[in-house]
Design a protein around this motif. Structure first.
Motif, PDB file in Angstrom:
ATOM      1  N   GLY A 126      12.994   0.647 -10.402  1.00  0.00           N
ATOM      2  CA  GLY A 126      13.669   1.714  -9.677  1.00  0.00           C
ATOM      3  C   GLY A 126      12.775   2.685  -8.933  1.00  0.00           C
ATOM      4  N   CYS A 127      11.570   2.283  -8.550  1.00  0.00           N
ATOM      5  CA  CYS A 127      10.670   3.174  -7.810  1.00  0.00           C
ATOM      6  C   CYS A 127      11.226   3.413  -6.395  1.00  0.00           C
ATOM      7  CB  CYS A 127       9.270   2.585  -7.736  1.00  0.00           C
ATOM      8  SG  CYS A 127       8.113   3.603  -6.796  1.00  0.00           S
ATOM      9  N   PRO A 128      11.285   4.673  -5.940  1.00  0.00           N
ATOM     10  CA  PRO A 128      11.866   4.979  -4.632  1.00  0.00           C
ATOM     11  C   PRO A 128      10.866   4.980  -3.478  1.00  0.00           C
ATOM     12  CG  PRO A 128      11.439   7.010  -5.783  1.00  0.00           C
ATOM     13  CD  PRO A 128      11.031   5.884  -6.714  1.00  0.00           C
TER      14      PRO A 128
ATOM     15  N   PRO B 260       3.704   6.815 -10.303  1.00  0.00           N
ATOM     16  CA  PRO B 260       3.408   8.095  -9.651  1.00  0.00           C
ATOM     17  C   PRO B 260       4.608   8.718  -8.937  1.00  0.00           C
ATOM     18  CG  PRO B 260       1.809   6.426  -8.998  1.00  0.00           C
ATOM     19  CD  PRO B 260       2.857   5.750  -9.817  1.00  0.00           C
ATOM     20  N   HIS B 261       5.665   7.928  -8.715  1.00  0.00           N
ATOM     21  CA  HIS B 261       6.845   8.413  -7.999  1.00  0.00           C
ATOM     22  C   HIS B 261       8.006   8.734  -8.933  1.00  0.00           C
ATOM     23  CE1 HIS B 261       4.458   5.577  -5.492  1.00  0.00           C
ATOM     24  NE2 HIS B 261       4.350   6.695  -4.805  1.00  0.00           N
TER      25      HIS B 261
ATOM     26  N   SER C 160       2.593  -2.353  -5.664  1.00  0.00           N
ATOM     27  CA  SER C 160       3.841  -2.838  -5.062  1.00  0.00           C
ATOM     28  C   SER C 160       3.835  -4.362  -5.091  1.00  0.00           C
ATOM     29  CB  SER C 160       3.950  -2.343  -3.618  1.00  0.00           C
ATOM     30  OG  SER C 160       2.986  -2.992  -2.807  1.00  0.00           O
ATOM     31  N   ALA C 161       4.897  -4.980  -4.586  1.00  0.00           N
ATOM     32  CA  ALA C 161       4.976  -6.438  -4.522  1.00  0.00           C
ATOM     33  C   ALA C 161       3.896  -7.012  -3.608  1.00  0.00           C
ATOM     34  CB  ALA C 161       6.356  -6.869  -4.045  1.00  0.00           C
TER      35      ALA C 161
ATOM     36  N   PRO D 272      10.184  -0.355   2.417  1.00  0.00           N
ATOM     37  CA  PRO D 272      10.119  -0.061   0.987  1.00  0.00           C
ATOM     38  C   PRO D 272       8.886  -0.705   0.349  1.00  0.00           C
ATOM     39  CG  PRO D 272      12.304  -0.805   1.597  1.00  0.00           C
ATOM     40  CD  PRO D 272      11.414  -1.039   2.781  1.00  0.00           C
ATOM     41  N   GLN D 273       8.137   0.070  -0.409  1.00  0.00           N
ATOM     42  CA  GLN D 273       6.969  -0.418  -1.146  1.00  0.00           C
ATOM     43  C   GLN D 273       7.024   0.118  -2.572  1.00  0.00           C
ATOM     44  OE1 GLN D 273       4.434  -2.521  -0.456  1.00  0.00           O
ATOM     45  NE2 GLN D 273       5.423  -2.996   1.475  1.00  0.00           N
TER      46      GLN D 273
END
Length: 111
Positions: free
Chosen positions: A47-49, A15-16, A90-91, A57-58
């Protein structure tokens, strides 16, 4: 659920906007010359920002496919169709939203 089939060469993003690669576990069945994607296949994001407000960061890392075709299977698993029913995670397994599929299987012509 009718629609074009997803395969390993489908153009998808989280989605990003980060690229999502479908990793087919069974390359036996192909569409458009590439292995078809099934419900149990991995979707990996690189590479999701995305960052939550903390700021922590997620980034999206994986995709969980939630539904496949009702009557079409490959190697005993439902194939994935576009539009797909999935979520990116996410992780920490926080759902970030559905992936965006920009291009999938081309038109099928019987010969």
């Amino acid at each position: 659920m009718p629609g074009p089939l997803l395969h390993t060469g489908a153009t998808c993003t989280c989605p990003h906007g980060a690229p999502l690669n479908i990793v087919a576990a069974s390359p036996r069945v192909t569409v458009s010359g590439m292995p078809v994607a099934v419900l149990t296949d991995q979707g990996l994001v690189a590479g999701c920002p995305f960052t939550v407000p903390v700021p922590k960061p997620q980034p999206c890392l994986t995709t969980r496919w939630l539904a496949g075709a009702a009557r079409v299977t490959a190697s005993g698993q439902p194939v994935l169709v576009n539009p797909s029913v999935a979520l990116c995670f996410s992780a920490d397994q926080i759902p970030a939203g559905p992936p965006i599929v920009a291009a999938s299987q081309t038109r099928v012509v019987a010969t």
